[in-house]
Design an enzyme around this catalytic site. Sequence first.
Site, mmCIF file in Angstrom:
data_model
loop_
_atom_site.group_PDB
_atom_site.id
_atom_site.type_symbol
_atom_site.label_atom_id
_atom_site.label_comp_id
_atom_site.label_asym_id
_atom_site.label_seq_id
_atom_site.Cartn_x
_atom_site.Cartn_y
_atom_site.Cartn_z
ATOM 1 C CG HIS A 69 0.650 -12.494 0.737
ATOM 2 N ND1 HIS A 69 1.822 -12.411 0.017
ATOM 3 C CD2 HIS A 69 0.263 -13.799 0.648
ATOM 4 C CE1 HIS A 69 2.125 -13.594 -0.466
ATOM 5 N NE2 HIS A 69 1.189 -14.454 -0.101
ATOM 6 C CG ASN A 114 -9.735 -17.004 9.597
ATOM 7 O OD1 ASN A 114 -10.612 -16.181 9.824
ATOM 8 N ND2 ASN A 114 -9.801 -17.878 8.604
ATOM 9 C CG ASP A 127 0.866 -17.311 -2.167
ATOM 10 O OD1 ASP A 127 1.591 -16.682 -2.954
ATOM 11 O OD2 ASP A 127 0.699 -16.970 -0.983
ATOM 12 C CD GLU A 133 -16.137 -8.866 -7.098
ATOM 13 O OE1 GLU A 133 -16.848 -9.824 -6.731
ATOM 14 O OE2 GLU A 133 -15.662 -8.775 -8.244
ATOM 15 N N PRO A 191 -0.174 11.475 4.502
ATOM 16 C CG PRO A 191 1.655 10.717 5.721
ATOM 17 C CD PRO A 191 0.177 10.554 5.595
ATOM 18 C CB CYS A 209 3.498 -11.020 -2.497
ATOM 19 S SG CYS A 209 2.695 -9.458 -2.100
ATOM 20 C CG ASN A 238 1.945 -0.668 9.308
ATOM 21 O OD1 ASN A 238 2.835 -0.460 10.136
ATOM 22 N ND2 ASN A 238 1.528 -1.885 9.021
ATOM 23 C CB ILE A 239 1.775 6.309 8.421
ATOM 24 C CG1 ILE A 239 1.214 6.264 9.841
ATOM 25 C CG2 ILE A 239 1.368 7.593 7.707
ATOM 26 C CD1 ILE A 239 1.762 7.335 10.747
ATOM 27 C CG HIS A 255 -2.033 8.647 10.184
ATOM 28 N ND1 HIS A 255 -2.053 8.499 8.823
ATOM 29 C CD2 HIS A 255 -2.420 7.447 10.690
ATOM 30 C CE1 HIS A 255 -2.429 7.272 8.515
ATOM 31 N NE2 HIS A 255 -2.652 6.609 9.639
#
Length: 692
Positions: A332, A395, A355, A434, A482, A273, A579-580, A479
């Site tokens: 995205h 949304n 897009d 921004e 890392p 993307c 999500n890490i 977490h």
Amino acid sequence: MANRYNRVITDVDVRSNENNLAHRTREIDRERLIVRRGQSFSITLQCSKPLPPKHDLELVLNVGKKDRTLIKVHKEQGAGERWWFNHQGVQDEILLNLHSPANAIIGQYSLTVQLMSPESHIIEKTDKIKFHLLFNPWCKDDVVYLPDESLLQEYIMNENGVIYMGSKDYIRSLHWNYGQFENYIMDICFEILDNSSESLRNYQLDSEKRGDPVYIGRIISAMINSNDDRGVLTGRWQEPYTDGVSPTRWTGSVPILQKWSKAGTSAVKYGQCWVFAAVACTVLRCLGIPTRVITNFNSAHDVDGNLSLDVFYNERLERLDRGNRDSSWNFHCWVESWMRRSDLPKGNDGWQVLDPTPQELSEGKFCCGPCPVAAIKEGNLTVKYDAPFIFAEVNADIVEWVVRRDGQKQKARVDESSVGMYISTKGVWGDHREDVTQNYKYPEGSIKEREAYKKAGRRSPIPNNVTAEPNNLEMIIKHTKPVFGTDFDVIIEVRNDGVKDVQAQLTVLAVAMTYNSIHRGECKRQKVNLSLPARKVHREVLRLHYDDYVSCVSEHYLIGLKAFLEVPGENEPIMKTVNIPLSKPELLIQVPGKAMLFEQLTSTISFTNPLPVPLKGGVFTVEGAGLLSVAEVHVKEDIAPGQKVSVKLLFTPMKTGVRKLMVDFDSDRLKDVKGVATLVVRKRNPVIATCF
């Protein structure tokens, strides 16, 4: 026609230096004439003698490479929405002043100057005058007019960009070389238009529509991807990329566009993307449409249009394919382009979403937009183009289900607020981020937000002052940030706010993921029975070792973690997900000395291997608009754990101004390591000799 020895018009000077400077196109080319519509420009005709009495000039334009569209240039000042010119003779020259209408077709023009007799016969003609016409955001009558000069310097003139990636909790910056003024990029932009399905089907009709930025934007949105045409980029969202280039390796648009053109419009492999959006930004800025890259964190891909993403897991927390392609992406990217929308009701001017990432069909093609950002905020989903899909991206609700062995579905998690967060773009006054979320959405829980939801045809979210039925158990995942190559801990905290002790079962699953939710493999699983005392907090630790994730981690270096808490006898389990991102080291780039135009510089690029294993096949890829074309420097030896490697690269700046030198490092076990250095390139002041 008179022979060449008796010609009145002997030569033509298109005055490209003066015209291009006045039209802000000198960065594109100093030799060829490139002008912007709605603004006058001048051409000088060299004459062997003054025009004969009662003789006159007539001008005719052909637009496009096939010269099928003829335009007569009127000899009357202020001819409305028409081309017009005037001329004056000065000694042995004729100065032609041409003015294009603010809605003129963009493209390559051929100008024919005809010397006419009093009887309106052609005495002689000069027909080798060529120039290019672009959109003009400096002209108030042009529909792409943007009245703020600082915004124009950023969204048209700036060749350097920053694209935001990662996750909402760990937003990282990717420096990008748009390079819209690099050699022959403008020609490639028009080549893209010429290879669109519309142009190949009916060149004449397509050419006549090229004055409309809505039409151009839609064409570019379709042509940056190659799904159903001769587009620029092929998308691929997981390895292998052995027959092309990994999307994470690109640092600029120029090599992609050049490769597409040199290959005879054969699609370049591969894009994701942010690559699609960045290349579209290059093309649109080059054509003269103010454009910026936008990143939406926690972006929804709602296939069925119900504004709800339903995600199903089995009892092992493995995602199930139930024929539903709904998904939530970590981030995205798309672009916004600035234009007035005379085809839509009042209130839809300004930034428009385009897009180019191929997701869903729009009127039979893989494209999206242009759609007014203002319409998304207000929930006006009937406007063109693709408003319902874009509204869902910022949304939609996320509903996660667990499907039991007997087929029963159990709702595990409902998230009404995390989709569409920290919507970001590069700031105008530097490389800072921004936040433009307020352009797309009213504040969570506000009356305006609920009104927009109602207008969009979906139920209103729960207001902030209304709480759901309380649950005595609460779960939080903690977490650190890392570094890839290290071991790290994830802590799951379970708080029991009730007055009774509780027995529960906790399942924790860590999987390798791509940024758009494709699971690459299981890293570690932990299942424990918990005793949760009343009014107490229990902490469970999951230790992730490098060996746990190295074999399956994607090129996005992302670990997805799910914690699933069940209490016997309770119908509603608790699920939390996070999500890490695994961070990577940055490259150190040093360019000593002052950067002077056309004077050679030496850069030193350094990198230290952070992994506990050697790196093989290391390569540094370097590029920079106005500095150098793409160059590669290979590391011949293996890089041992903890070893620092340095390479030198010579280059010669070709343009003045603020320039960015961008570097990417890739190897067998570590990829997509980036670095950037900022240079200010100046002209050396000439030495003036003094006589005594």
